[in-house]
Enzyme design. Structure first.
Site, PDB file in Angstrom:
ATOM      1  N   ASP A  96       0.023   7.915  -1.348  1.00  0.00           N
ATOM      2  CA  ASP A  96      -1.356   8.476  -1.020  1.00  0.00           C
ATOM      3  C   ASP A  96      -1.204   9.026   0.275  1.00  0.00           C
ATOM      4  O   ASP A  96      -0.725   8.482   1.337  1.00  0.00           O
ATOM      5  CB  ASP A  96      -2.249   7.269  -0.983  1.00  0.00           C
ATOM      6  CG  ASP A  96      -3.613   7.676  -1.331  1.00  0.00           C
ATOM      7  OD1 ASP A  96      -4.417   8.829  -0.975  1.00  0.00           O
ATOM      8  OD2 ASP A  96      -4.119   7.051  -2.326  1.00  0.00           O
ATOM      9  N   ASP A 201      -5.755  12.412  -0.746  1.00  0.00           N
ATOM     10  CA  ASP A 201      -7.038  11.799  -0.411  1.00  0.00           C
ATOM     11  C   ASP A 201      -8.261  12.930  -0.028  1.00  0.00           C
ATOM     12  O   ASP A 201      -7.829  13.748   0.879  1.00  0.00           O
ATOM     13  CB  ASP A 201      -7.119  10.749   0.592  1.00  0.00           C
ATOM     14  CG  ASP A 201      -8.337   9.884   0.845  1.00  0.00           C
ATOM     15  OD1 ASP A 201      -8.628   9.347  -0.058  1.00  0.00           O
ATOM     16  OD2 ASP A 201      -8.879   9.913   1.719  1.00  0.00           O
ATOM     17  N   GLU A 265      -7.594  14.665  -4.836  1.00  0.00           N
ATOM     18  CA  GLU A 265      -9.025  14.336  -4.992  1.00  0.00           C
ATOM     19  C   GLU A 265     -10.185  15.078  -4.681  1.00  0.00           C
ATOM     20  O   GLU A 265      -9.987  15.122  -3.359  1.00  0.00           O
ATOM     21  CB  GLU A 265      -9.092  12.823  -4.372  1.00  0.00           C
ATOM     22  CG  GLU A 265     -10.446  12.074  -4.863  1.00  0.00           C
ATOM     23  CD  GLU A 265     -10.905  10.998  -3.589  1.00  0.00           C
ATOM     24  OE1 GLU A 265     -11.683  10.180  -4.001  1.00  0.00           O
ATOM     25  OE2 GLU A 265     -10.670  11.410  -2.447  1.00  0.00           O
ATOM     26  N   HIS A 327     -10.467   3.205  -7.833  1.00  0.00           N
ATOM     27  CA  HIS A 327     -10.964   2.141  -6.728  1.00  0.00           C
ATOM     28  C   HIS A 327     -12.193   2.492  -6.199  1.00  0.00           C
ATOM     29  O   HIS A 327     -12.481   1.613  -5.064  1.00  0.00           O
ATOM     30  CB  HIS A 327      -9.701   1.969  -5.811  1.00  0.00           C
ATOM     31  CG  HIS A 327      -9.435   3.214  -4.971  1.00  0.00           C
ATOM     32  ND1 HIS A 327      -8.928   4.343  -5.506  1.00  0.00           N
ATOM     33  CD2 HIS A 327      -9.822   3.591  -3.620  1.00  0.00           C
ATOM     34  CE1 HIS A 327      -9.033   5.323  -4.354  1.00  0.00           C
ATOM     35  NE2 HIS A 327      -9.359   4.780  -3.505  1.00  0.00           N
ATOM     36  N   ASP A 328     -12.705   3.621  -6.258  1.00  0.00           N
ATOM     37  CA  ASP A 328     -14.077   3.845  -5.743  1.00  0.00           C
ATOM     38  C   ASP A 328     -15.244   3.783  -6.714  1.00  0.00           C
ATOM     39  O   ASP A 328     -16.415   4.017  -6.214  1.00  0.00           O
ATOM     40  CB  ASP A 328     -13.852   5.185  -5.370  1.00  0.00           C
ATOM     41  CG  ASP A 328     -12.974   5.599  -4.183  1.00  0.00           C
ATOM     42  OD1 ASP A 328     -12.871   4.547  -3.246  1.00  0.00           O
ATOM     43  OD2 ASP A 328     -12.493   6.468  -4.141  1.00  0.00           O
TER      44      ASP A 328
HETATM   45  C1  GLC Z   1     -11.064   8.631  -0.935  1.00  0.00           C
HETATM   46  C2  GLC Z   1     -10.531   7.551  -1.001  1.00  0.00           C
HETATM   47  C3  GLC Z   1     -11.532   6.218  -0.756  1.00  0.00           C
HETATM   48  C4  GLC Z   1     -11.560   6.441   0.964  1.00  0.00           C
HETATM   49  C5  GLC Z   1     -12.018   7.694   1.355  1.00  0.00           C
HETATM   50  C6  GLC Z   1     -11.781   7.885   2.812  1.00  0.00           C
HETATM   51  O1  GLC Z   1     -12.312   9.080  -1.426  1.00  0.00           O
HETATM   52  O2  GLC Z   1     -10.460   7.414  -2.768  1.00  0.00           O
HETATM   53  O3  GLC Z   1     -11.140   5.136  -1.135  1.00  0.00           O
HETATM   54  O4  GLC Z   1     -12.563   5.323   1.281  1.00  0.00           O
HETATM   55  O5  GLC Z   1     -11.475   8.645   0.431  1.00  0.00           O
HETATM   56  O6  GLC Z   1     -10.445   7.802   2.809  1.00  0.00           O
END
Ligand code: GLC
Ligand code: CA
Length: 548
Positions: A96, A201, A265, A327-328
């Protein structure tokens, strides 16, 4: 066909997968010990949520050192071992990469905040206050995703710094070429160690309007949303055009490492949609998550709409992804089944598996999805994630989707011999790997079967997606087929998303088609079908269509 088109990728949340030393926190040695589960499942890649040293305010997404491993998870040697053992089993490993921000404890930020003339000052975003004394306020109304102003006051140097997430996660200034090259070096460090790519990310955050204009407020119902972040339109604080330049530069580096992949993402509501980050299909990201499917309500019409949109949006020769959980977000077994019976929930989870693995594009599984893990029912005092705490109990938050992997039916589910960092979910005894492993009717067996089928069927891998009954209100019926000139099997998927039996009339379902899989383990496979078929409530069928 490159591996990341052919294979299913599995997300591991390292905190929660397997603890090897009894401290209640998952670790790299634990993951290595469980690789055979992943091999048996048939996945071809894992994506590890961050494992770098971190104060863990955001559970690793606040990185304080990029080229090392957090001691909670192990050492670089443990990492190399994991990499080696994964590769030995034909499993690639994605890291990541958190580009938008670092931890406030990162040496870069510590140096930047020393003084206004620090050599690293411009690696982050700083702004003077508007007004003085008790009237002092930030330069604009931007809100942090996790709540409150996106600006934090630095008393020592009397300026604000920008943080799109927690205040412990200051945003990096991507307009600064030094930042870009520092991050390139980080990428190279891991690529040289032979990782197979990165999940990027929050990539649509890296560009912002540095004139600092305020965002307009959202209209209609959104004006009253509980989360201040959702009460604005994000016109200026993310999604700016320079993001694409940065991604093209990163792609050039990645392209020097054969067979590596970038998967990004991006928010579902990013202007132009997440597909914008494919660039022209060759020059930005190889893959982008489509959170619109993840956010879609259970139902044929809402699924069809996002599937069609995504099919149209991904530029050729780009390649789609499919994802239902991460995970979110609330896990899909829970999210799709609020207020329905446990039996119905199981049926929907099985259908979701079939859809995910037969749509066009690379599927991403979230750990535990393969056994039907649900959101943990947590109490406030169990919570660890600051964002989950802040909006509890009004929003489901993220901790419930991060409970330990359920390996067996023992009290700590085989995850740890100690006290797990988040409680093991109180799911029924059958939601664990041991219970499902040898059961031909289990969800795990269904996942294994479908993954195997997908990997070995040219039409499921590479065939076109064709919606066969675009008007049907409750059933999703589609075909995956290669051009007629290619003599291989095609597939028809017929999914009844309603709680009532449904007749599906379709000439293409001839008697020569064979029901290959039903998501209902008790349903007969040899049911009559000749231009029509009867689907059970919340049942999906996979037909094999022989070549003509
Ligand atoms: C992304 C991740 C999340 C994190 C955020 C800030 O959305 O998936 O878990 O808190 O970025 O890094
Ligand atoms: Ca541990």
């Amino acid at each position: 066909m490159t591996w990341w088109r052919r294979e299913v990728i599995y997300q591991i949340y390292p905190w929660s997968f397997q603890d090897s030393n009894g401290d209640g926190i998952g670790d790299l040695a634990g993951i290595t010990a469980r690789l055979d589960h992943l091999r048996a499942l048939g996945i071809g890649g894992i994506w590890l949520s961050p494992i770098y040293p971190s104060p863990m305010h955001d559970f690793g997404y606040d990185v304080s050192e990029h080229c090392a491993i957090d001691p909670r998870f192990g050492t670089l040697e443990d990492f190399d071992r994991l990499l080696q053992e994964s590769h030995r089993r034909g499993i690639r490993v994605l890291m990541d990469l958190v580009l938008n921000h670092t931890s406030d404890q990162h040496p870069w930020f510590l140096e930047a905040r020393v003084s206004r003339d620090s050599a690293k000052r411009d690696w982050y975003y700083w702004a003077d206050p508007v007004g003085r004394g008790w009237r002092r306020r930030p330069p604009n109304n931007w809100q942090a995703v996790f709540g409150g102003s996106a600006w934090a006051w630095d008393a020592a140097t009397e300026q604000y710094y920008l943080h799109s997430f927690l205040k412990e996660q200051p945003d990096l200034n991507w307009r600064n070429p030094e930042v870009q090259s520092a991050m390139e070096q980080v990428a190279r460090f891991w690529l040289d160690r032979e990782v197979d790519g990165f999940r990027l990310d929050a990539i649509n955050w890296i560009g912002k309007d540095v004139q600092w204009p305020s965002n307009p407020s959202a209209a209609g119902r959104d004006r009253f949303r509980m989360r201040s972040y959702l009460r604005q339109l994000h016109q200026h604080d993310r999604d700016q055009p320079e993001t694409h330049e940065a991604l093209r530069a990163l792609r050039k580096i990645i392209d020097q490492y054969p067979e590596t992949v970038l998967v990004g993402e991006a928010s579902a509501d990013t202007p132009g949609g997440p597909a914008a980050f494919y660039g022209d299909g060759t020059d930005e990201l190889h893959l982008v998550f489509n959170f619109r499917l993840l956010k879609a309500r259970w139902g044929a019409e809402s699924f069809r709409q996002v599937i069609d949109e995504w099919e149209r949006a991904v530029p050729s020769p780009g390649w789609p992804t499919q994802v239902l959980s991460n995970h979110d977000q609330s896990r899909h077994a829970t999210r799709h089944s609020r207020g329905v019976s446990e039996r119905q929930r199981d049926r929907r989870a099985r259908m979701a598996a079939l859809l995910l693995l037969t749509l066009r594009g690379t599927p991403f599984l979230y750990y535990g999805e393969e056994i039907g893990m649900c959101d943990g029912r947590l109490r406030y005092r169990d919570l660890r994630d600051p964002y989950t705490k802040r909006y509890w109990p009004f929003s489901p938050g993220r901790d419930p989707a991060r409970t330990p992997m359920q390996w067996d039916a023992t009290p700590q589910a085989g995850f740890t011999t100690g006290r797990p960092w988040l409680p093991v979910s109180a799911d029924p005894d059958r939601i664990n790997v041991a219970a499902q492993c040898d059961d031909p009717d289990s969800l795990l067996t269904l996942y294994r079967r479908l993954i195997h089928l997908r990997r070995t069927s040219p039409a499921l891998l590479d065939g076109e997606y064709e919606d066969l009954l675009p008007e049907h209100p409750t059933c999703l019926v589609y075909r995956r087929a290669l051009p007629a000139a290619v003599p291989v099997d095609a597939w028809i998927i017929a999914a009844n998303l309603s709680p009532r039996p449904q007749f599906v009339e379709l000439k293409l379902i001839t008697p020569t088609c064979r029901v290959h899989v039903s998501t209902d383990p008790l349903a007969p496979l040899d049911r009559p079908h000749d231009g029509a078929v009867l689907l059970q409530p919340e049942e999906a069928l996979l037909f094999r269509v022989p070549p003509e």
